[in-house]
Enzyme design. Structure first.
Site, mmCIF file in Angstrom:
data_model
loop_
_atom_site.group_PDB
_atom_site.id
_atom_site.type_symbol
_atom_site.label_atom_id
_atom_site.label_comp_id
_atom_site.label_asym_id
_atom_site.label_seq_id
_atom_site.Cartn_x
_atom_site.Cartn_y
_atom_site.Cartn_z
ATOM 1 N N ASP A 65 0.536 -1.083 -0.616
ATOM 2 C CA ASP A 65 0.003 0.105 0.411
ATOM 3 C C ASP A 65 0.691 1.085 0.061
ATOM 4 O O ASP A 65 0.998 2.276 0.343
ATOM 5 C CB ASP A 65 -0.974 0.155 1.613
ATOM 6 C CG ASP A 65 -1.381 -0.884 1.236
ATOM 7 O OD1 ASP A 65 -2.457 -1.740 0.434
ATOM 8 O OD2 ASP A 65 -2.156 -2.033 2.600
ATOM 9 N N GLN A 76 2.304 -6.095 -3.090
ATOM 10 C CA GLN A 76 2.428 -5.838 -2.305
ATOM 11 C C GLN A 76 2.994 -5.299 -1.591
ATOM 12 O O GLN A 76 4.105 -4.120 -2.616
ATOM 13 C CB GLN A 76 2.155 -7.448 -1.216
ATOM 14 C CG GLN A 76 0.388 -7.802 -0.935
ATOM 15 C CD GLN A 76 0.293 -8.977 -2.547
ATOM 16 O OE1 GLN A 76 0.854 -9.068 -3.038
ATOM 17 N NE2 GLN A 76 -0.776 -9.342 -2.493
ATOM 18 N N ARG A 79 0.840 -28.192 -7.345
ATOM 19 C CA ARG A 79 0.703 -29.067 -8.465
ATOM 20 C C ARG A 79 -0.748 -29.933 -8.911
ATOM 21 O O ARG A 79 -1.229 -31.041 -9.401
ATOM 22 C CB ARG A 79 1.549 -30.002 -9.127
ATOM 23 C CG ARG A 79 2.745 -30.357 -9.590
ATOM 24 C CD ARG A 79 4.087 -30.962 -9.024
ATOM 25 N NE ARG A 79 4.076 -31.081 -7.925
ATOM 26 C CZ ARG A 79 4.814 -31.908 -7.131
ATOM 27 N NH1 ARG A 79 5.782 -31.836 -7.609
ATOM 28 N NH2 ARG A 79 4.629 -32.087 -5.803
ATOM 29 N N THR A 131 -8.798 -3.144 -1.446
ATOM 30 C CA THR A 131 -9.022 -3.782 -1.270
ATOM 31 C C THR A 131 -9.783 -4.452 -0.738
ATOM 32 O O THR A 131 -11.737 -5.010 -1.043
ATOM 33 C CB THR A 131 -7.794 -5.120 -1.724
ATOM 34 O OG1 THR A 131 -6.810 -4.852 -1.919
ATOM 35 C CG2 THR A 131 -8.588 -6.569 -1.615
ATOM 36 N N LYS A 146 2.069 2.517 -5.261
ATOM 37 C CA LYS A 146 2.756 1.530 -5.988
ATOM 38 C C LYS A 146 1.783 2.073 -7.698
ATOM 39 O O LYS A 146 2.369 2.527 -8.378
ATOM 40 C CB LYS A 146 2.835 0.104 -6.611
ATOM 41 C CG LYS A 146 4.025 -0.269 -5.392
ATOM 42 C CD LYS A 146 3.960 -1.969 -4.987
ATOM 43 C CE LYS A 146 2.852 -2.040 -4.229
ATOM 44 N NZ LYS A 146 2.791 -1.859 -3.006
ATOM 45 N N ARG A 205 -5.924 0.891 8.381
ATOM 46 C CA ARG A 205 -4.213 -0.190 7.929
ATOM 47 C C ARG A 205 -4.092 0.423 9.558
ATOM 48 O O ARG A 205 -4.149 2.049 9.865
ATOM 49 C CB ARG A 205 -3.816 0.973 7.267
ATOM 50 C CG ARG A 205 -4.639 0.246 5.950
ATOM 51 C CD ARG A 205 -3.849 1.287 4.460
ATOM 52 N NE ARG A 205 -4.131 0.847 4.017
ATOM 53 C CZ ARG A 205 -4.108 1.155 2.276
ATOM 54 N NH1 ARG A 205 -3.684 2.764 2.324
ATOM 55 N NH2 ARG A 205 -4.571 0.701 0.792
ATOM 56 N N GLY A 237 -4.054 -4.105 -3.732
ATOM 57 C CA GLY A 237 -4.925 -2.964 -4.746
ATOM 58 C C GLY A 237 -4.525 -2.223 -4.882
ATOM 59 O O GLY A 237 -3.665 -0.700 -4.057
ATOM 60 N N HIS A 238 -4.394 -1.752 -6.089
ATOM 61 C CA HIS A 238 -3.304 -0.447 -6.430
ATOM 62 C C HIS A 238 -4.554 0.888 -7.239
ATOM 63 O O HIS A 238 -4.964 0.760 -7.623
ATOM 64 C CB HIS A 238 -2.714 -0.545 -7.878
ATOM 65 C CG HIS A 238 -1.445 -1.283 -6.967
ATOM 66 N ND1 HIS A 238 -1.174 -2.366 -9.033
ATOM 67 C CD2 HIS A 238 -0.578 -2.357 -6.416
ATOM 68 C CE1 HIS A 238 0.558 -2.286 -8.221
ATOM 69 N NE2 HIS A 238 -0.167 -2.765 -7.057
HETATM 70 P P1 GDP Z 1 -0.317 0.379 -3.591
HETATM 71 O O1 GDP Z 1 -0.826 -1.286 -3.183
HETATM 72 O O2 GDP Z 1 0.764 0.769 -3.064
HETATM 73 O O3 GDP Z 1 -0.796 0.955 -5.278
HETATM 74 O O4 GDP Z 1 -1.035 1.369 -3.065
HETATM 75 P P2 GDP Z 1 -2.643 1.769 -2.403
HETATM 76 O O5 GDP Z 1 -3.436 1.995 -3.944
HETATM 77 O O6 GDP Z 1 -2.930 1.001 -1.656
HETATM 78 O O7 GDP Z 1 -2.733 3.560 -1.535
HETATM 79 C C1 GDP Z 1 -2.561 4.563 -2.324
HETATM 80 C C2 GDP Z 1 -3.709 5.466 -2.475
HETATM 81 O O8 GDP Z 1 -2.795 6.765 -1.773
HETATM 82 C C3 GDP Z 1 -4.098 5.124 -3.346
HETATM 83 O O9 GDP Z 1 -5.594 5.852 -2.614
HETATM 84 C C4 GDP Z 1 -2.685 6.932 -3.990
HETATM 85 O O10 GDP Z 1 -4.174 7.284 -4.361
HETATM 86 C C5 GDP Z 1 -3.101 7.279 -2.583
HETATM 87 N N1 GDP Z 1 -1.569 8.390 -2.786
HETATM 88 C C6 GDP Z 1 -0.491 8.088 -3.857
HETATM 89 N N2 GDP Z 1 0.382 8.920 -3.559
HETATM 90 C C7 GDP Z 1 0.417 9.738 -2.590
HETATM 91 C C8 GDP Z 1 0.682 10.530 -2.304
HETATM 92 O O11 GDP Z 1 1.834 11.157 -2.863
HETATM 93 N N3 GDP Z 1 -0.410 11.797 -1.136
HETATM 94 C C9 GDP Z 1 -1.144 10.900 -0.850
HETATM 95 N N4 GDP Z 1 -1.710 12.286 0.056
HETATM 96 N N5 GDP Z 1 -1.839 9.822 -0.698
HETATM 97 C C10 GDP Z 1 -1.266 9.285 -2.279
#
Ligand code: GDP
Length: 429
Positions: free
Chosen positions: A13, A223, A142, A301, A16, A306, A40-41
């Site tokens: 999280d 992850q 397997r 997800t 990425k 957290r 979950g990205h």
């Molecule tokens: P991932 O699994 O590593 O892609 O991370 P997640 O998607 O779970 O969490 C990243 C969250 O942080 C998302 O809601 C992004 O939009 C947000 N995000 C990413 N970079 C930044 C940042 O620099 N500042 C803030 N406030 N939110 C961010």
């Protein structure tokens, strides 16, 4: 810098999705190499806000071929929903390719994940319960069904019959639940095969093909390294290898013939963790709650809150040791904007001794208490800043100290979720 690997440095999280979305503008191939829909990205870009679990974050660029590699386990329903979600915004998915060798998450995997977690009671791992662990178990045993099997439907029936002969007794005798129907699962698989057929391919030649032409390839981790099945805080880990080495296995690329040009570690300006397992810098007071609210630290997800804590330089140094990062993208620095002070864990205390290295045992890590260095906060909004030297002095000092403690440069600093809310300190291309 044609071959770039992007890896989560901490417990996942880290952001990425945002960074890969940003870098993918220059890439011809974006390839996921591990994990499943438990990752979950979140990507915010001019097309909208998307939660991607399986589709690589490069999908928004029409020039990019997006690969779901053999190291990924694929939940067909979730993947099809995701394809629909991005297509609904006018995104072309014709360059999405799913490896024939990737394993499928089957309905019995989801069921077993739920039943196994429930039976663990207070010892639950905290999985997302969507079948990823059991799918990897079957891969190793397997007993797996692979994406390519969906295109061999005659052989698939026999294979499924054999697998259900193993699974149904577990469901009925161990967990007391009804058996699964062979015909229903077979029909579902036939339907998945029809829907996914245009995307299924032997993906192994695609990355070498691009690299031979000098094109940029991004290998996208899921992850984080501290959740790695071998190097993470076992048993509170994921079932795959999200570390750099996993990229070569998870995509079928030779590290001898195609050496890495740059390994980008994505890390948060603080620490979070979802689910169970040791986390020495977890903050249990109001500050932890504040970081959670400021950072909207709820799983993309599962929606689970957290656990939030201070930056753990011991854990990050270990992650650096096993991954060999060329540079970091430090994300979410803005989340700390309102704090009057920020802390960095530089070592652990255990039974009166000082420990500078990350222990291999979760039980030992559980007993570690952090040794903190305290720095002043900046108490100024920074999301509008685009140059490092324009950051408040206290924020600059914090970032510089993190670089010193981890021996790795912060090449990208993210100050907000949007693409443009980014400081590029050093171009990685
Ligand atoms: P991932 O699994 O590593 O892609 O991370 P997640 O998607 O779970 O969490 C990243 C969250 O942080 C998302 O809601 C992004 O939009 C947000 N995000 C990413 N970079 C930044 C940042 O620099 N500042 C803030 N406030 N939110 C961010």
């Amino acid at each position: 810098m044609p071959l770039i690997i992007v890896v989560g440095v901490q417990w996942g999280d880290e952001g990425k999705g945002k960074v890969i979305d940003l870098l993918a503008e220059n890439a011809k191939v974006v390839a996921r190499f591990s994990g499943g829909a438990n990752a979950g990205h979140t990507v915010c870009n001019p097309h909208g806000k998307f939660k991607l679990h399986l589709v690589p974050s490069g999908i928004f660029y029409p020039h990019a071929t997006c690969i779901i590699g053999n190291g990924v386990v694929v939940s067909p329903t979730i993947l099809l929903e995701e394809i629909d979600q991005v297509r609904a915004k006018g995104i072309d998915c014709s360059k999405l390719k799913i490896s024939t060798r990737a394993h499928l998450v089957m309905p019995y995997h989801v069921l077993l994940d739920q039943l196994e977690e429930e039976s663990r009671g207070s010892k639950a791992i905290g999985t997302t319960r969507n079948g990823v662990g059991p799918a990897y178990m079957d891969k190793a045993a397997r007993l797996g069904i692979r994406v390519g099997d969906l295109l061999q439907i005659n052989e698939l029936l026999d294979r499924l019959r054999f697998v259900l002969e193993q699974k149904n007794p577990i469901l009925t005798k161990v967990y007391g639940t009804p058996p699964l129907s062979l015909n229903e699962i077979y029909e579902q698989c036939c339907w998945f095969g029809e829907k996914l057929a245009p995307f299924i391919a032997d993906t192994t030649p695609l990355i070498p093909g691009a690299l031979e032409k000098g094109e940029i390839v991004l290998m996208e981790g899921a992850q984080g390294a501290l959740l790695d099945i071998d190097f993470g805080t076992y048993p509170y880990v994921t079932s795959s290898s999200p570390v750099v080495a996993g990229a070569f296995v998870g995509l079928g690329l030779s590290p001898a013939r195609y050496p890495i040009d740059y390994v980008l570690g994505i890390l948060k300006a603080y620490t979070t963790r979802v689910g169970s397992g040791p986390m020495p810098t977890e903050i249990h007071d109001e500050t932890g709650r504040l970081i959670r609210e400021q950072g909207n630290e709820y799983g993309s997800t599962t929606g689970r809150p957290r656990r939030c804590g201070w930056f753990d330089a011991v854990a990050v140094r270990f992650s650096h040791a096993i991954n060999g990062f060329s540079g970091f993208a430090l994300t979410r620095l803005d989340v700390l904007d309102t704090l009057s002070e920020v802390k960095i864990c530089t070592a652990y205390k255990i039974d009166g001794d000082t420990l500078h290295d990350f222990p291999s045992s979760a039980a030992l890590l559980e007993k570690c208490t952090p040794v903190y260095e305290v720095m002043p906060g900046w108490q100024t909004p920074i999301s509008h800043v685009r140059r490092f030297t324009d950051l408040p002095k206290a924020a600059q000092a914090y970032v510089t100290r993190l670089e010193e403690l981890t021996s790795c440069p912060m090449d990208i600093i993210s100050v907000g979720p949007e693409r443009e809310e980014t400081i590029t300190v050093r171009s990685i291309f």
